[in-house]
Write a protein that holds these residues in place. Structure first.
Motif, PDB file in Angstrom:
ATOM      1  N   GLY A 138       0.779  -1.234   0.000  1.00  0.00           N
ATOM      2  CA  GLY A 138       0.000   0.000   0.000  1.00  0.00           C
ATOM      3  C   GLY A 138       0.804   1.274   0.000  1.00  0.00           C
ATOM      4  O   GLY A 138       0.227   2.365   0.020  1.00  0.00           O
ATOM      5  N   SER A 139       2.127   1.186  -0.026  1.00  0.00           N
ATOM      6  CA  SER A 139       2.948   2.397  -0.040  1.00  0.00           C
ATOM      7  C   SER A 139       3.309   2.762  -1.482  1.00  0.00           C
ATOM      8  O   SER A 139       3.058   1.998  -2.406  1.00  0.00           O
ATOM      9  CB  SER A 139       4.218   2.187   0.785  1.00  0.00           C
ATOM     10  N   MET A 140       3.892   3.922  -1.659  1.00  0.00           N
ATOM     11  CA  MET A 140       4.370   4.390  -2.977  1.00  0.00           C
ATOM     12  C   MET A 140       3.283   4.263  -4.047  1.00  0.00           C
ATOM     13  O   MET A 140       3.411   3.521  -5.020  1.00  0.00           O
ATOM     14  CB  MET A 140       5.624   3.616  -3.394  1.00  0.00           C
ATOM     15  N   LEU A 141       2.212   5.002  -3.857  1.00  0.00           N
ATOM     16  CA  LEU A 141       1.083   4.955  -4.788  1.00  0.00           C
ATOM     17  C   LEU A 141       1.512   5.248  -6.214  1.00  0.00           C
ATOM     18  O   LEU A 141       0.979   4.657  -7.165  1.00  0.00           O
ATOM     19  CB  LEU A 141       0.009   5.953  -4.337  1.00  0.00           C
ATOM     20  N   TRP A 142       2.475   6.133  -6.400  1.00  0.00           N
ATOM     21  CA  TRP A 142       2.903   6.510  -7.746  1.00  0.00           C
ATOM     22  C   TRP A 142       3.423   5.315  -8.538  1.00  0.00           C
ATOM     23  O   TRP A 142       3.266   5.265  -9.759  1.00  0.00           O
ATOM     24  CB  TRP A 142       3.958   7.609  -7.687  1.00  0.00           C
ATOM     25  N   THR A 143       4.039   4.352  -7.845  1.00  0.00           N
ATOM     26  CA  THR A 143       4.536   3.171  -8.569  1.00  0.00           C
ATOM     27  C   THR A 143       3.381   2.376  -9.164  1.00  0.00           C
ATOM     28  O   THR A 143       3.536   1.725 -10.208  1.00  0.00           O
ATOM     29  CB  THR A 143       5.341   2.253  -7.644  1.00  0.00           C
ATOM     30  N   ARG A 144       2.223   2.429  -8.519  1.00  0.00           N
ATOM     31  CA  ARG A 144       1.059   1.679  -9.002  1.00  0.00           C
ATOM     32  C   ARG A 144       0.323   2.436 -10.102  1.00  0.00           C
ATOM     33  O   ARG A 144      -0.090   1.846 -11.111  1.00  0.00           O
ATOM     34  CB  ARG A 144       0.113   1.374  -7.842  1.00  0.00           C
ATOM     35  N   THR A 145       0.102   3.738  -9.896  1.00  0.00           N
ATOM     36  CA  THR A 145      -0.641   4.500 -10.901  1.00  0.00           C
ATOM     37  C   THR A 145       0.117   4.559 -12.223  1.00  0.00           C
ATOM     38  O   THR A 145      -0.473   4.411 -13.297  1.00  0.00           O
ATOM     39  CB  THR A 145      -0.935   5.929 -10.399  1.00  0.00           C
TER      40      THR A 145
END
Length: 231
Positions: A138-145
């Motif tokens: 759930g961390s580093m949202l930018w890596t997912r988007t």
């Protein structure tokens, strides 16, 4: 599982489908943006991937799967009704049959290519988003988007160009079309990252939802209700 307690899920799903349908209607115009000749869909279609990120991140893969299928059938209905309306004889004195046919007439090959590419690309995007969330806890949202868009748009763009133009233009031109469209779409997502962050953060707070798909069945054809994992 998707439950009625969510305040904004239905509104977001409706907006997703509307944006998808409008994108298909304006896709036939080729626009000049700087040195690039691109479809009019470039204005809106990349936003559907932002919606896919929001659905998966806040509500889980099941919510995204439902939205994708609604968009798929909505687009198919648009094509079918457009074809049927064109086939009906125009009323005497109505002069716009040809213009109407140009706007709402979809070439079968383009129709099939668009539907297949949308379906495969959106599911690739949502699946990657859900898996990366588990991988990063759930961390580093930018890596997912961004990561999910890199994967999803690669699938979508490659399929739509190959299925639409394969066998009719040289491979070098196909490659250039794929690369140009792909970079524009991914760039769109990167620039939209701050806005995506704001919307996701607000929705997580408003909905009190942050789903982790630890036990989700990622089969796109499975509609069984699964227990949502919220941390």
């Amino acid at each position: 599982m998707i439950t009625p307690r969510y305040k904004y899920l239905e509104v977001l799903t409706t907006a997703f489908v509307v944006i998808l349908l409008v994108s298909n209607l304006v896709a036939q115009k080729v626009c000049q943006i700087g040195p690039f000749a691109v479809s009019g869909a470039i204005l809106l279609f990349p936003i559907t991937y932002i919606f896919g990120d929001i659905f998966t991140e806040v509500y889980g893969f099941a919510a995204s799967r439902r939205a994708i299928w609604l968009g798929f059938f909505g687009t198919a209905l648009l094509y079918a009704v457009g074809a049927a309306t064109i086939a009906l004889p125009p009323a005497p004195g109505w002069p716009n049959q040809r213009a109407f046919a140009i706007v709402f007439g979809f070439i079968p090959r383009i129709l099939a290519a668009s539907l297949i590419a949308f379906w495969a690309g959106e599911f690739a995007n949502s699946y990657t988003m859900a898996r990366l969330k588990l991988l990063t806890n759930g961390s580093m949202l930018w890596t997912r988007t961004i990561g999910s868009t890199v994967v999803g748009q690669a699938v979508d763009t490659t399929l739509v160009v190959l299925l639409t133009f394969g066998g009719t233009v040289p491979l070098s031109i196909l490659g250039n079309m794929i690369l140009t469209s792909y970079l524009l779409k991914v760039g769109y997502e990167v620039l939209a990252t701050p806005l995506t962050y704001l919307v996701i953060h607000w929705l997580k707070t408003a909905e009190r939802s942050d789903v982790f798909d630890r036990h989700e069945n990622f089969n796109p054809f499975s509609f069984s209700r699964t227990v949502a994992n919220e941390d």
